[in-house]
Design a protein around this motif. Structure first.
Motif, PDB file in Angstrom:
ATOM      1  N   TYR A   7       0.849  -1.200   0.000  1.00  0.00           N
ATOM      2  CA  TYR A   7       0.000   0.000   0.000  1.00  0.00           C
ATOM      3  C   TYR A   7       0.885   1.251   0.000  1.00  0.00           C
ATOM      4  O   TYR A   7       0.710   2.171  -0.803  1.00  0.00           O
ATOM      5  N   LYS A   8       1.857   1.254   0.917  1.00  0.00           N
ATOM      6  CA  LYS A   8       2.762   2.399   1.040  1.00  0.00           C
ATOM      7  C   LYS A   8       3.485   2.653  -0.280  1.00  0.00           C
ATOM      8  O   LYS A   8       3.616   3.791  -0.723  1.00  0.00           O
ATOM      9  N   ILE A  11       1.149   4.045  -3.004  1.00  0.00           N
ATOM     10  CA  ILE A  11       0.823   5.458  -2.730  1.00  0.00           C
ATOM     11  C   ILE A  11       2.033   6.335  -3.057  1.00  0.00           C
ATOM     12  O   ILE A  11       1.896   7.416  -3.639  1.00  0.00           O
ATOM     13  N   SER A  14       2.199   7.268  -6.444  1.00  0.00           N
ATOM     14  CA  SER A  14       1.139   8.191  -6.869  1.00  0.00           C
ATOM     15  C   SER A  14       1.379   9.621  -6.375  1.00  0.00           C
ATOM     16  O   SER A  14       0.595  10.514  -6.695  1.00  0.00           O
ATOM     17  N   GLY A 204      -5.864   8.335  -4.164  1.00  0.00           N
ATOM     18  CA  GLY A 204      -4.953   7.504  -3.372  1.00  0.00           C
ATOM     19  C   GLY A 204      -5.569   6.163  -3.012  1.00  0.00           C
ATOM     20  O   GLY A 204      -5.091   5.105  -3.441  1.00  0.00           O
ATOM     21  N   PHE A 208      -5.136   2.298  -4.948  1.00  0.00           N
ATOM     22  CA  PHE A 208      -4.657   1.059  -4.326  1.00  0.00           C
ATOM     23  C   PHE A 208      -5.729  -0.030  -4.384  1.00  0.00           C
ATOM     24  O   PHE A 208      -5.438  -1.185  -4.706  1.00  0.00           O
ATOM     25  N   TYR A 242      -3.417   6.840   5.552  1.00  0.00           N
ATOM     26  CA  TYR A 242      -3.368   7.751   4.401  1.00  0.00           C
ATOM     27  C   TYR A 242      -4.367   8.907   4.587  1.00  0.00           C
ATOM     28  O   TYR A 242      -4.035  10.070   4.340  1.00  0.00           O
TER      29      TYR A 242
END
Lengths: 390, 310
Positions: A7-8, A11, A14, A204, A208, A242
């Motif tokens: 996920y990190k 992001i 992005s 964001g 994902f 996030y």
């Protein structure tokens, strides 16, 4: 936590795209600040008018007393007493106000007859209005003593009036509320923030969710020994972190740009509204990310949804300029309640619990919408999963 | 037994994708699942991996019943899906690290395993590349690296060489054999009979969800009548001569097109010699002559009446 790590990383990739929204927002805020935000007003100064004083009553004690009183608020200008000179003085802006005391005024006044002073002033002159107030104040006070002390002589009357009018009360102007102009700027800033938050969250979280929910990738991850529940928890953790980071960035920008323009109590209340709205955006993003399956569709939906919601709810245009029917529709949108709350809280002179209570309902509306959207998202996810397993 | 499937039935509405199918995969073997597109290979694999619910039957892996929450079984399985399943947003290294991380928590150990996997598939020069920058062959290698990085005991590869150039294909096949030599049991599905024939120790041919035949490649070939196919190029024949050829011992099929003769013989001795003797006796000139042993395609053809790639 491999899913959270992924996920990190997604992001992080992005960030350039997300930064565009933040940069545009900061630029917008800077323009707004330089063009519309005046310095907060905390001083009060008397306005002094220029007055031509014509006493055709040949200076009685009363009219001399009035003249002395007006000296505190006006500068006396000598002008010839003929009609043409007086008109020229007004036209060429040499005087703001011409006061004529007609012959027999003092006698008539002392006898209680309806007599009047004659005046000519510049139209729309603030100082003229101010002089009107002071003259009325003086004459009303004099009439009050005259009516209540029978046989009072002129000197005594003037002394009493002068004494009363010389009493002053110190007034301290405290910025307990946002001034009107700064309030409008702050409303625009925080209302526009709803658009930025929507975009940041949808792009964001949606990105994902879209990536992770790709059929093959999802299936491949399901083959692993990481339980589905744990995968979902890691996604949830990523989403929450996030969302909070986005909120902190937005609030930090607000604080840096407008930190001093709003009292602390209002700042906290607006921050609370923004926080609740961030979670509404999160649930909307979760729904979009779960329902869509292509990046192009995500971009299109992001634009249509964020622009549509913000326009109809008054994030870009003040709500009072929007038609009733549009606003009636907007009531089902969280942005409407977010904007309404901001406008009312920012422009509130004094915040009390009674005033605040109904506004907390606006937060409740937003949370209700967030829960409803989340429920729909969970149903979609369940249906998709069942379809894949069938 | 590493995998045991008993009487498996999987339906999609009226269509039976897997029809009362049973199989056993033994430890240490490369088990080939051969069948044309739509024969039920991927459905069978998805059922084995508990990704799909099935209507009937039992599946056990490593002696335990397979289920979606059988995490102790899943930790020893490596999966390479038919479609490349990687994150386009992550680099080669990050992708392998992610998939390895699903199985191995220890960061240090994972780093070592990821390096080994990159080395194994030959992606050292591409570790910082994003998948979109990789060619089809390299992408397939990345897909494999993601599936094997955690050193699983059982590796399931579902058509890993689809749309891959010959060089990458050879690289992939060699890699699979190496993995097997290192101790992994392999299940390999494909519709390319050459690949299955080249690397698999046991093969199951399936069509329309049913088993057509199963065994070693030699066992499969022994199940059919075809013993040898002889090709004679640039030869002039008339009907009388074709009839004479049909009279030769073990002849099952004679085909003559564009001056090229194809004769299919059943199992027997001196088939090629008998044909050449006949052509010499008739004083017929001819070009090249060669003989071919039956392939798995011939096995499939004989059992189903269709080519594998029909």
């Amino acid at each position: 936590m491999p899913v959270f790590q992924a996920y990190k990383r997604v992001i992080k990739k992005s960030i350039p795209q997300l930064l565009i929204y933040i940069i545009v927002f900061v630029t917008f805020a800077a323009i707004l600040m330089s063009s519309g935000a005046p310095a907060s007003t905390v001083r009060f100064d008397d306005a002094r008018a220029r007055i031509a004083f014509m006493d055709e009553a040949d200076s009685s004690i009363l009219t001399e007393g009035l003249k002395n009183y007006l000296l505190q608020y006006a500068d006396f200008v000598d002008v010839k007493h003929d009609q043409a000179s007086l008109q020229d003085a007004l036209f060429f802006d040499e005087v703001d106000y011409i006061l004529r005391i007609p012959a027999g005024f003092t006698e008539g006044f002392l006898e209680g007859k309806p007599v009047g002073l004659e005046k000519i002033s510049l139209p729309n002159s603030v100082s003229s209005v101010y002089l009107d107030i002071n003259i009325n104040k003086y004459m009303n006070m004099a009439r009050f003593y005259l009516a209540n002390i029978p046989g009072i002589i002129q000197q005594e009357l003037v002394d009493l009036v002068s004494r009363d009018l010389s009493v002053e009360t110190a007034v301290e102007v405290r910025p307990t509320a946002v001034n009107a102009d700064a309030g409008e700027t702050l409303s625009i800033f925080y209302n526009y923030m709803s658009y930025v938050l929507l975009n940041l969250l949808i792009l964001g979280v949606g990105t994902f969710m879209l990536v992770f929910n790709q059929r093959d990738l999802r299936r491949r991850t399901l083959c692993s020994p990481v339980p589905l529940r744990q995968q979902n928890m890691q996604i949830l953790l990523g989403n929450l972190i996030y969302a909070v980071v986005c909120w902190i960035i937005m609030m930090a920008l607000g604080f840096v740009l407008y930190g001093k323009a709003m009292p602390a109590k209002q700042t906290i209340l607006v921050a609370l509204n923004t926080f609740v709205f961030t979670f509404v955006c999160l649930s909307i993003s979760f729904l979009i990310g779960s329902a869509l399956s292509s990046r192009n569709a995500l971009s299109a939906v992001t634009n249509v949804l964020s622009l549509g919601m913000c326009f109809t709810s008054g994030a870009f245009v003040p709500q009072y300029l929007i038609g009733e029917q549009v606003l009636a529709f907007a009531r089902i949108l969280p942005t409407y309640w977010y904007v309404k709350y901001n406008n009312e809280i920012i422009n509130m002179a004094n915040i009390t619990w009674d005033l605040l209570k109904p506004r907390l309902g606006y937060l409740g509306m937003q949370m209700g919408i967030a829960v409803a959207v989340l429920a729909v998202a969970l149903v979609i996810i369940k249906q998709k999963r069942q379809a894949q397993e069938a | 037994m590493v995998i045991k499937v008993e009487n498996l039935v999987k339906r999609y509405g009226d269509l039976i994708a897997v029809d009362h199918l049973s199989l056993e995969v033994r430890k240490g073997e490369i088990f080939g699942l051969l069948g044309p597109n739509g024969s039920g290979k991927t459905t069978l694999i998805n059922c084995i991996l508990a990704l799909l619910k099935y209507d009937k039957g039992n599946i056990s892996v490593f002696g335990k019943p397979m289920a979606p929450d059988a995490y102790d079984i899943k930790k020893d399985i490596g999966v390479i899906m038919q479609n490349v399943a990687v994150f386009n947003e992550l680099t080669v290294y990050e992708n392998i690290d992610y998939f390895c991380g699903l199985y191995v928590r220890d960061k240090g150990e994972r780093k070592k395993l990821v390096e080994e996997a990159i080395d194994f598939v030959g992606l050292n020069d591409f570790r910082s590349f994003y998948p979109k920058k990789l060619s089809g062959g390299l992408l397939r290698r990345l897909n494999i690296a993601c599936g094997i990085a955690h050193k699983p005991k059982l590796i399931i590869l579902d058509e890993p060489t689809v749309a891959v150039d010959p060089q990458s294909r050879n690289n992939i096949l060699e890699g699979i054999v190496r993995l097997n030599r290192q101790g992994a049991t392999i299940v390999y599905t494909s519709h390319y009979m050459e690949e299955v024939e080249q690397i698999c120790s046991r093969i199951m041919i399936i069509d329309k969800g049913r088993i057509i035949a199963a065994g070693t490649k030699e066992e499969l070939k022994s199940m059919i009548k075809v013993g040898e196919i002889v090709f004679v190029e640039s030869v002039e024949l008339n009907q009388t001569l074709l009839d004479a050829i049909r009279q030769l011992p073990n002849t099952s099929l004679v085909d003559y097109k564009n001056h090229n003769l194809t004769v299919t013989f059943t199992k027997g001795r001196n088939n090629l010699m008998n044909l050449i003797d006949l052509l010499r006796k008739k004083n017929l000139g001819y070009g090249s002559v060669y003989s071919k042993l039956p392939t798995l395609n011939d096995v499939f053809l004989e059992f189903t009446g269709r080519q594998l790639r029909d």
